[in-house]
Design a protein around this motif. Structure first.
Motif, mmCIF file in Angstrom:
data_model
loop_
_atom_site.group_PDB
_atom_site.id
_atom_site.type_symbol
_atom_site.label_atom_id
_atom_site.label_comp_id
_atom_site.label_asym_id
_atom_site.label_seq_id
_atom_site.Cartn_x
_atom_site.Cartn_y
_atom_site.Cartn_z
ATOM 1 N N ILE A 5 0.369 -0.710 -0.034
ATOM 2 C CA ILE A 5 -0.134 -0.569 0.011
ATOM 3 C C ILE A 5 0.665 1.312 -0.243
ATOM 4 N N HIS A 6 0.672 2.027 -0.292
ATOM 5 C CA HIS A 6 1.070 3.409 -0.830
ATOM 6 C C HIS A 6 0.170 4.642 -0.748
ATOM 7 N N GLY A 7 0.008 5.842 0.126
ATOM 8 C CA GLY A 7 -0.593 6.845 0.125
ATOM 9 C C GLY A 7 -0.318 7.880 1.117
ATOM 10 N N PHE A 8 -0.727 8.723 1.627
ATOM 11 C CA PHE A 8 -0.662 9.851 2.333
ATOM 12 C C PHE A 8 -2.289 9.907 3.491
ATOM 13 N N VAL A 9 -1.635 10.664 4.340
ATOM 14 C CA VAL A 9 -2.814 11.269 5.525
ATOM 15 C C VAL A 9 -2.288 12.824 5.381
ATOM 16 N N GLU A 10 -3.906 13.385 4.448
ATOM 17 C CA GLU A 10 -4.459 13.956 4.235
ATOM 18 C C GLU A 10 -5.030 15.193 4.962
ATOM 19 N N GLY A 35 5.121 3.556 8.076
ATOM 20 C CA GLY A 35 5.652 2.457 8.967
ATOM 21 C C GLY A 35 4.039 0.995 9.069
ATOM 22 N N VAL A 36 3.170 1.230 6.739
ATOM 23 C CA VAL A 36 2.180 0.183 7.071
ATOM 24 C C VAL A 36 2.736 0.409 5.684
ATOM 25 N N THR A 37 2.795 -0.631 5.249
ATOM 26 C CA THR A 37 3.225 -1.014 3.703
ATOM 27 C C THR A 37 2.550 -2.830 3.185
ATOM 28 N N ARG A 38 2.356 -3.778 3.958
ATOM 29 C CA ARG A 38 1.907 -4.985 3.422
ATOM 30 C C ARG A 38 0.717 -5.974 4.655
ATOM 31 N N ASP A 39 0.460 -5.565 4.691
ATOM 32 C CA ASP A 39 -0.878 -5.604 5.810
ATOM 33 C C ASP A 39 -1.945 -6.746 5.188
ATOM 34 N N TYR A 40 -2.279 -7.565 4.741
ATOM 35 C CA TYR A 40 -2.867 -7.780 4.169
ATOM 36 C C TYR A 40 -4.898 -8.545 4.624
ATOM 37 N N ASP A 41 -4.484 -8.089 6.252
ATOM 38 C CA ASP A 41 -6.492 -8.763 6.427
ATOM 39 C C ASP A 41 -6.366 -7.458 6.465
ATOM 40 N N ALA A 42 -5.709 -6.749 6.757
ATOM 41 C CA ALA A 42 -6.234 -4.615 6.432
ATOM 42 C C ALA A 42 -6.705 -4.618 4.725
ATOM 43 N N GLY A 85 -6.836 -0.138 -7.269
ATOM 44 C CA GLY A 85 -7.609 -0.331 -6.037
ATOM 45 C C GLY A 85 -7.171 1.630 -5.475
ATOM 46 N N ILE A 86 -7.503 2.159 -5.730
ATOM 47 C CA ILE A 86 -7.130 3.623 -5.666
ATOM 48 C C ILE A 86 -8.547 4.097 -4.944
ATOM 49 N N THR A 87 -8.312 4.967 -3.305
ATOM 50 C CA THR A 87 -9.461 5.045 -2.960
ATOM 51 C C THR A 87 -8.839 6.104 -1.944
ATOM 52 N N GLY A 197 -10.370 19.694 12.709
ATOM 53 C CA GLY A 197 -11.746 19.025 12.574
ATOM 54 C C GLY A 197 -11.873 17.178 11.866
ATOM 55 N N ASP A 198 -12.346 16.641 12.022
ATOM 56 C CA ASP A 198 -12.778 15.286 11.758
ATOM 57 C C ASP A 198 -13.277 15.151 10.043
ATOM 58 N N GLU A 199 -14.084 15.829 9.790
ATOM 59 C CA GLU A 199 -13.956 16.232 7.989
ATOM 60 C C GLU A 199 -12.976 16.913 7.443
ATOM 61 N N ALA A 200 -11.808 17.273 8.231
ATOM 62 C CA ALA A 200 -10.851 18.126 7.294
ATOM 63 C C ALA A 200 -9.233 16.814 7.120
ATOM 64 N N VAL A 201 -9.613 15.506 7.831
ATOM 65 C CA VAL A 201 -8.459 14.747 7.830
ATOM 66 C C VAL A 201 -9.316 12.650 6.788
ATOM 67 N N ARG A 202 -8.404 13.075 6.425
ATOM 68 C CA ARG A 202 -8.554 11.314 5.288
ATOM 69 C C ARG A 202 -7.451 10.831 5.061
ATOM 70 N N LEU A 203 -7.634 9.953 4.742
ATOM 71 C CA LEU A 203 -6.186 9.424 3.804
ATOM 72 C C LEU A 203 -6.528 8.630 2.410
ATOM 73 N N VAL A 204 -5.575 9.094 1.994
ATOM 74 C CA VAL A 204 -5.590 8.649 0.601
ATOM 75 C C VAL A 204 -4.846 7.789 0.399
ATOM 76 N N ALA A 205 -4.849 6.541 -0.402
ATOM 77 C CA ALA A 205 -4.254 5.353 -0.624
ATOM 78 C C ALA A 205 -4.335 4.963 -1.869
ATOM 79 N N TRP A 206 -3.501 3.526 -2.341
ATOM 80 C CA TRP A 206 -3.275 2.234 -3.583
ATOM 81 C C TRP A 206 -2.332 1.599 -3.220
ATOM 82 N N PHE A 207 -2.665 0.857 -4.388
ATOM 83 C CA PHE A 207 -1.771 -0.656 -3.784
ATOM 84 C C PHE A 207 -0.873 -0.967 -5.538
ATOM 85 N N GLU A 208 -0.483 -1.584 -4.779
ATOM 86 C CA GLU A 208 0.480 -2.685 -6.057
ATOM 87 C C GLU A 208 1.366 -3.461 -6.189
ATOM 88 N N GLU A 209 1.671 -4.204 -7.313
ATOM 89 C CA GLU A 209 1.892 -5.769 -6.711
ATOM 90 C C GLU A 209 3.335 -5.783 -7.131
#
Length: 209
Positions: A5-10, A35-42, A85-87, A197-209
Motif C-alpha cells: 500500500i502507498h499513500g498519504f494522510v491528508e 510503517g504501513v506497507t503490507r498488511d493483507y488482513d487490513a 485499488g485507488i481509494t 476537525g474530523d471532516e478535514a482529515v482523510r487517508l488517500v491510498a493505492w496498491f501495487e504488486e
C-alpha cells in the motif's frame, strides 16, 4: 507476488499561496513513514484488496478524490498503470467503524484449553494442525486451510482431551487490532482531527504488486 500500500494522510488546511480564508488538502505524512506497507488482513477488511470474500470493505475502489493534494497526485502518477485499488477513507468513517463487527462467514478454527473449572482458555485464534484434522476428519491433502471454516456452522466444536476446537468468525478488531500496524495511522489522523476537525482529515491510498 506481494501487494503493498502507498499513500498519504491528508489534511484540509491553509497553506502558502491560498487566501486567508481558503483551505486545501495537503499531504501530511506518507504511509511508509508510519510503517504501513503490507498488511493483507487490513487490506481485505478495510479496502477489499486481496479479498477473501469474508468482509464488506469500508472503502473499496473509490478512486482519487478530485481535490486530492498535489503530493498525492504526483506520487500516484509515478506508479502509472501499476497502481490499482485507488481509494480514500475519511477520519469520520474510521471513527464510525464497528470494530466488533464479525465477518460475513466463519473464518477460523480456534483452539482452546479446557480448564478444571470447565472454562475455556484461548490458545490460538486460528489453527490448522494435524491434531485438528484427526479430530474433525478433514483430509488435509484436498482441503484448502484458508477455506476450512466455511465447511461448518459457526460454533461447531470438537473435543480431544482438554483441547477444544471451535468454528468462529473473526471481527474487524482481530484483523486491525488497535495496537497493530495501523495504530500510528489512526494516532496521526486523530491528532490532526483534533486541530482541524474530523471532516478535514482523510487517508488517500493505492496498491501495487
Amino acid at each position: 507476488m506481494g501487494t503493498s500500500i502507498h499513500g498519504f494522510v491528508e489534511c484540509r488546511t491553509w497553506t502558502r499561496g491560498l487566501d486567508v480564508d481558503e483551505r486545501a488538502w495537503c499531504a501530511a505524512i506518507s504511509l511508509s513513514m508510519l510503517g504501513v506497507t503490507r498488511d493483507y488482513d487490513a487490506f481485505d477488511c478495510l479496502f477489499g484488496v486481496r479479498s477473501s470474500g469474508n468482509w464488506r470493505p469500508v472503502a473499496a475502489d473509490r478512486g482519487l478524490p478530485l481535490d486530492a493534494s498535489e503530493t498525492a497526485r504526483a506520487e500516484l502518477a509515478e506508479w502509472g498503470e501499476a497502481a490499482f485499488g485507488i481509494t480514500w477513507l475519511s477520519w469520520d468513517e474510521v471513527t464510525a467503524i464497528d470494530w466488533d463487527e464479525p465477518a460475513l462467514h466463519p473464518t477460523d478454527i480456534a483452539q482452546y484449553r479446557q480448564l478444571p473449572d470447565q472454562t475455556l482458555e484461548l490458545v490460538y485464534r486460528s489453527v490448522w494442525s494435524r491434531r485438528f484434522a484427526r479430530v474433525s476428519g478433514v483430509d488435509t491433502l484436498t482441503v484448502d486451510p484458508d477455506q476450512i471454516a466455511v465447511l461448518w456452522d459457526e460454533g461447531t466444536e470438537w473435543k480431544a482431551g482438554d483441547t477444544v476446537f471451535r468454528v468462529e468468525r473473526a471481527t474487524r478488531r482481530h484483523l486491525v487490532p488497535p495496537d497493530g500496524l495501523w495504530h500510528a495511522v489512526w494516532t496521526v489522523m486523530r491528532a490532526l482531527a483534533h486541530v482541524h476537525g474530523d471532516e478535514a482529515v482523510r487517508l488517500v491510498a493505492w496498491f501495487e504488486e
